[in-house]
Motif scaffolding. Structure first.
Motif, PDB file in Angstrom:
ATOM      1  N   VAL A 157       0.752  -1.242  -0.014  1.00 42.37           N
ATOM      2  CA  VAL A 157       0.046  -0.110   0.122  1.00 42.37           C
ATOM      3  C   VAL A 157       0.949   1.309   0.112  1.00 42.37           C
ATOM      4  N   ARG A 158       0.406   2.373  -0.204  1.00 41.65           N
ATOM      5  CA  ARG A 158       0.951   3.544  -0.324  1.00 41.65           C
ATOM      6  C   ARG A 158       1.152   3.946   1.342  1.00 41.65           C
ATOM      7  N   ALA A 159       1.644   5.247   1.511  1.00 41.75           N
ATOM      8  CA  ALA A 159       1.823   5.501   2.705  1.00 41.75           C
ATOM      9  C   ALA A 159       0.639   5.859   3.426  1.00 41.75           C
ATOM     10  N   LYS A 160       0.370   5.752   4.813  1.00 39.27           N
ATOM     11  CA  LYS A 160      -0.585   5.552   5.617  1.00 39.27           C
ATOM     12  C   LYS A 160      -1.411   7.005   5.273  1.00 39.27           C
ATOM     13  N   ALA A 161      -0.758   8.000   5.431  1.00 43.84           N
ATOM     14  CA  ALA A 161      -1.452   9.337   5.318  1.00 43.84           C
ATOM     15  C   ALA A 161      -2.162   9.491   3.963  1.00 43.84           C
ATOM     16  N   ASP A 162      -1.360   9.007   2.722  1.00 43.63           N
ATOM     17  CA  ASP A 162      -2.223   9.188   1.557  1.00 43.63           C
ATOM     18  C   ASP A 162      -3.310   8.265   1.551  1.00 43.63           C
ATOM     19  N   ARG A 163      -3.275   7.014   1.986  1.00 49.67           N
ATOM     20  CA  ARG A 163      -4.354   6.085   2.095  1.00 49.67           C
ATOM     21  C   ARG A 163      -5.414   6.627   2.865  1.00 49.67           C
ATOM     22  N   ALA A 164      -5.363   7.170   3.841  1.00 48.40           N
ATOM     23  CA  ALA A 164      -6.147   7.786   4.923  1.00 48.40           C
ATOM     24  C   ALA A 164      -7.033   8.814   4.008  1.00 48.40           C
ATOM     25  N   ALA A 165      -6.151   9.772   3.412  1.00 51.14           N
ATOM     26  CA  ALA A 165      -6.876  10.726   2.623  1.00 51.14           C
ATOM     27  C   ALA A 165      -7.663  10.260   1.558  1.00 51.14           C
ATOM     28  N   GLU A 166      -7.579   9.248   1.062  1.00 45.48           N
ATOM     29  CA  GLU A 166      -8.164   8.740   0.037  1.00 45.48           C
ATOM     30  C   GLU A 166      -9.518   8.041   0.331  1.00 45.48           C
ATOM     31  N   ILE A 167      -9.342   7.372   1.730  1.00 44.04           N
ATOM     32  CA  ILE A 167     -10.555   6.790   2.459  1.00 44.04           C
ATOM     33  C   ILE A 167     -11.510   7.893   2.727  1.00 44.04           C
ATOM     34  N   LYS A 168     -10.943   9.029   3.286  1.00 40.48           N
ATOM     35  CA  LYS A 168     -11.721  10.029   3.754  1.00 40.48           C
ATOM     36  C   LYS A 168     -12.715  10.693   2.416  1.00 40.48           C
ATOM     37  N   ALA A 169     -12.009  10.897   1.377  1.00 37.99           N
ATOM     38  CA  ALA A 169     -12.600  11.443   0.342  1.00 37.99           C
ATOM     39  C   ALA A 169     -13.769  10.324  -0.409  1.00 37.99           C
ATOM     40  N   LYS A 170     -13.409   9.101  -0.295  1.00 39.51           N
ATOM     41  CA  LYS A 170     -14.527   8.286  -0.731  1.00 39.51           C
ATOM     42  C   LYS A 170     -15.852   8.342   0.264  1.00 39.51           C
ATOM     43  N   TYR A 171     -15.333   8.533   1.480  1.00 37.54           N
ATOM     44  CA  TYR A 171     -16.492   8.534   2.489  1.00 37.54           C
ATOM     45  C   TYR A 171     -17.197   9.743   2.247  1.00 37.54           C
ATOM     46  N   ARG A 172     -16.682  11.055   2.205  1.00 35.73           N
ATOM     47  CA  ARG A 172     -17.450  12.083   1.800  1.00 35.73           C
ATOM     48  C   ARG A 172     -18.031  12.416   0.432  1.00 35.73           C
TER      49      ARG A 172
END
Length: 241
Positions: A157-172
């Motif tokens: 996986v990518r860096a944790k911060a990048d993955r977390a940002a993507e997950i938040k964007a999907k949720y929004r």
């Protein structure tokens, strides 16, 4: 003129199941092929099929040998200690042998050694007062969770911060396109849910697995302690604030 000695007749030495299993372990479970195992044994690819029917059988033979030769452990003092000990051992084997977790998960039928592990675990839990059915269910649940958690933890996986940002964007995005599924007042909790969602799916590591295991064991302990009339003290974070 010398007369040549007659050629000796008889069958060639058999390749034992143990030798084949050791060859599988030596080759490793990542990108395992029949050809690699045959080469390790010093035989032709086609000759290996005289002893095993498929690649899946190779995996099962290796798993059986690994379980047979696993070191003895000190018996746990209670049911929870046993289940922690069992799942820790499973995770450690996956770390020691890369590729093993995905191979075990993909097997169409459980190896005999794995059935023995489940049965042995059930016997131990029964000795602590569990019913046979509940003992098998708990063992199966925790082992399944350990396999899936390990596979998620080891995905590239990518860096944790990048993955977390993507997950938040999907949720929004989901909240925007599906306003019908939002409950009244849910906006106040959306940031907390968003953060928890990102942390859960971006932090699929060993610590997250242990937290999930603690939650399952704590939930089980509620039932066990209620039956014994004891007060329960959880190990995992509280469900309610």
């Amino acid at each position: 003129m010398d007369t040549p000695e007659p050629r000796r007749r008889g069958r060639a030495p058999m390749t034992s199941a143990e030798l084949i299993a050791r060859a599988v372990i030596k080759v490793g479970f990542q990108d395992l092929t029949m050809a690699k195992v045959a080469n390790s044994l010093g035989m032709k690819h086609s000759s290996l099929y005289r002893h095993v029917a498929s690649r899946e059988e190779l995996i099962s033979m290796a798993v059986d040998l690994m379980i047979l030769e696993s070191p003895a452990v000190t018996p746990a003092q209670d049911w929870r200690g046993h289940l922690e000990q069992l799942t820790d051992a499973v995770w450690e084997q996956f770390e020691r042998f890369p590729g093993l977790a995905s191979e075990v998960a993909a097997l169409p039928e459980p190896p005999a050694g794995l059935l023995w592990v489940f049965a042995s675990s059930a016997e131990i839990l029964v000795s602590f007062g569990f019913s046979a059915e509940r003992a098998m269910m708990v063992t199966d649940l925790l082992c399944d969770m350990t396999v899936s958690s390990y596979l998620n933890a080891t995905q590239p996986v990518r860096a944790k911060a990048d993955r977390a940002a993507e997950i938040k964007a999907k949720y929004r995005s989901l909240r925007e396109v599906r306003p019908d599924v939002q409950l009244p007042g849910s906006e106040q909790k959306s940031e907390q849910i968003e953060a928890a969602l990102a942390d859960a799916f971006a932090s699929q590591g060993k610590q997250w697995w242990r937290q999930k295991r603690d939650f399952i064991l704590d939930t089980l302990a509620v039932e066990v302690r209620r039956a014994a009339g004891l007060q329960f003290r959880p190990s995992s974070p509280p469900i309610m604030n």
